[in-house]
Design a protein around this motif. Sequence first.
Motif, short mmCIF file in Angstrom:
data_model
loop_
_atom_site.label_atom_id
_atom_site.label_comp_id
_atom_site.label_asym_id
_atom_site.label_seq_id
_atom_site.Cartn_x
_atom_site.Cartn_y
_atom_site.Cartn_z
N VAL B 121 0.55 -0.90 -0.69
CA VAL B 121 0.16 -0.04 0.05
C VAL B 121 0.59 1.05 -0.11
CG1 VAL B 121 -1.65 0.81 1.30
CG2 VAL B 121 -1.66 -0.95 1.15
N ALA B 136 -4.53 6.98 1.36
CA ALA B 136 -4.46 5.40 1.23
C ALA B 136 -4.59 4.68 2.06
CB ALA B 136 -3.02 4.86 0.38
N LEU B 138 -6.02 4.86 5.43
CA LEU B 138 -7.90 4.59 5.30
C LEU B 138 -8.43 3.88 4.93
CD1 LEU B 138 -9.14 5.61 7.96
CD2 LEU B 138 -9.33 7.47 5.94
N GLY B 139 -8.29 3.91 3.23
CA GLY B 139 -8.46 3.23 1.96
C GLY B 139 -8.21 1.81 2.55
N GLU B 142 -9.81 0.34 4.73
CA GLU B 142 -12.14 -0.15 4.71
C GLU B 142 -11.95 -0.76 4.32
OE1 GLU B 142 -14.50 1.85 5.52
OE2 GLU B 142 -13.37 1.83 7.06
N ILE B 143 -10.80 -1.06 3.37
CA ILE B 143 -10.82 -1.57 2.08
C ILE B 143 -10.81 -3.71 2.40
CG2 ILE B 143 -9.85 -3.01 0.25
CD1 ILE B 143 -9.40 -0.69 -1.30
N VAL B 146 -13.73 -4.77 3.57
CA VAL B 146 -14.64 -5.66 2.48
C VAL B 146 -14.92 -6.68 2.22
CG1 VAL B 146 -15.52 -4.99 0.33
CG2 VAL B 146 -15.14 -3.34 1.52
N VAL B 147 -12.90 -6.93 2.01
CA VAL B 147 -12.45 -7.81 1.46
C VAL B 147 -12.13 -9.03 2.91
CG1 VAL B 147 -10.41 -9.80 0.85
CG2 VAL B 147 -10.36 -7.48 0.32
N ASN B 150 -16.21 -10.79 2.80
CA ASN B 150 -16.38 -11.53 1.45
C ASN B 150 -15.40 -12.68 0.83
OD1 ASN B 150 -18.40 -9.67 -0.30
ND2 ASN B 150 -17.15 -8.21 0.15
N PHE B 249 -12.79 2.11 12.11
CA PHE B 249 -12.25 3.14 11.89
C PHE B 249 -12.04 3.80 13.72
CE2 PHE B 249 -10.81 7.81 12.75
CZ PHE B 249 -9.65 7.40 11.59
#
Lengths: 301, 350
Positions: B121, B136, B138-139, B142-143, B146-147, B150, B249
């Motif tokens: 990253v 980046a 922080l994103g 969050e990703i 999400v990953v 899933n 967060f």
Amino acid sequence: MSLNMSLNTLLQHLTNGVSLGSLYALIAIGYTMVYGILRLINFAHGDIFMMATYFAFFSVATFALPWYLAFLVAIILTGLLGMTVERAAYRPLRNAPKISILISAIGVAYLLENLAIVVFGGRPKAFPAVDLFMDVVRIGDVAVQILTFVIPVVTLAILFILLYLINHTKTGIAMRAVARDHETASLMGIDVNRTISLTFGIGSILAAVGGIMWGLKFPQISPLMGVIPGLKCFIAAVLGGIGNITGAVIGGFILGIGEILLVAFFPALTGYRDAFAFILLILILLFKPTGIMGEKISEKV
Amino acid sequence: MKRKSNILTLISIIVLFLFLIYANRNFDAYQIRILNLCAIYTILGLSMNLINGFTGLFSLGHAGFMAVGAYTTALLTMTLAAKEQNFFMAPLVYPLNSIVWPFLPSLILGGLFAALIAYLVGAPVIKLRGDYLGIATLGFAEIIRVVFTNTQGITNGALGLKGIPNTTNIWWSFGIAAVTTIIMISLINSSYGRAMKAIREDEIAAQNMGIDLFKHKMMSLVIGAFFAGVGGGLLGNLLGTIDPLMFRFFLTFNILFIIVLGGMGSITGTVISAFIVTISMEVLRFLDEAIRIGPIYIKGVAGMRMVFFSVILIVVIIYYSQGLMGTREFSWNKLLGGNKKKPLAKGGTK
């Protein structure tokens, strides 16, 4: 599936993408303006957007104002909120190290989120519907809500007003001057603090317009609803070239349309929808860090 | 003087050790858990302080790094029976479904995975303006949620993992916190650490002095992420259950709060404030819950505690940006009134 059918589906997706993209664009403008003038990622911007939806909600639900008045009140309140945040949390740190002001921004973001949970309650609320925008029109076989047209039109109108404001008025010249250099601008007789405050006000007003239309389109509001759109819209601003208003709008459209098409064509990836923006961010930063419209900004020694 | 302070340090370590033995025997489970959390937050605070405080980068990915560490450690240490119970939606993928590792190598592997991801990253972003790293990371954090939500076959998705062995005890958490502290102190006082501080003070000047910006920034980020992963692993095996929602967060905010309060760029400050913050988070729990003091009934409001903490964060950063310790470190000399300063050439401050 016939060709005609799939064309219609594509159009349906595209109209959805355009209206989502317009909403992203409105929020992204706020990021890009603040970044341009203060070199600050305003982490609280997504939460200001969230507050706008609540202001609108309470104006309608509690004070029973007609929708146009309610939205106006919400927009004004959000503008004031943005200016208050700048005054209270960012202005005292104008000469502090950059990391301090970023941390302050994080603090404000977190404060607004939790304040919303405390004051408005953590449970999602239903945003009031406005019948005028909810009607469905048919163009050929494509059924579209009027709102879907209203959103991009409002966004583009705001973009043109804003561009006029920035390029042809004294306030706009002051903003551009402050963005270039705070000290020189103040020597030229520009009230730097007032200009920055105004920038926050305008950015927050746009977030409010975006928030209200977001509420109409996705009528469920909650205290944490601003977090993900906030992050994505910053990415849209970077994508378009941070500091550039037209760029922010283009970035917003690319992100919105891309996201909708991704889900439409690869339904298996629906769960990863929120990850799309961040992958885009990493790719942009790898290959064109200045974004689509951005100029190269060299670090001042 | 030097000898005297060494003896004092030794004495205080022994006192701490005796206190831990006492606590382990006499404290109830809740108090021991808070002590464990204090130590874990010390590790997390130190790792974030290395990145944000000593190198002046702005990383907000701690929750993500912790998630990687926590999941790796949990998946490696869970018993096969527990794994079978958890993964009823989709079977666990091959190598994980047949192995059980001891705790320490699992923790280290969790840290290494977090470090690897931090590298992936950070590498494209770190060369650019510093604040992009914030977005980046922080994103990324969050990703990763999400990953993990899933990938049903690896992380069990939104259901999370239950029945993780509660291996973390006072000795593990305080032991690793001590090791982390020692590593951080030696790193900060090494030539690498001085280069990092130089980057924090003035990037361009540091570059002109011949410091490789990319190398030192990445080093700071990767080492920080490693310890964040280890801390996450400890946390997972302390709580016994983890799920993607845990690594929101909120977690990063707590650690940021710790380092700002303790002083960005002070190791002792971070340690002190990790204890203060962790304990006060528990003490102030009443703000969120309804309480009754005699005849007075106060209705608690969920979220009030975090409102309080975010206001404190803003006030501290605006009015006391030095935090408790600033960039100073605790020393016996200062405490006992001696004011012999470390010479500037040896990394002392003016």
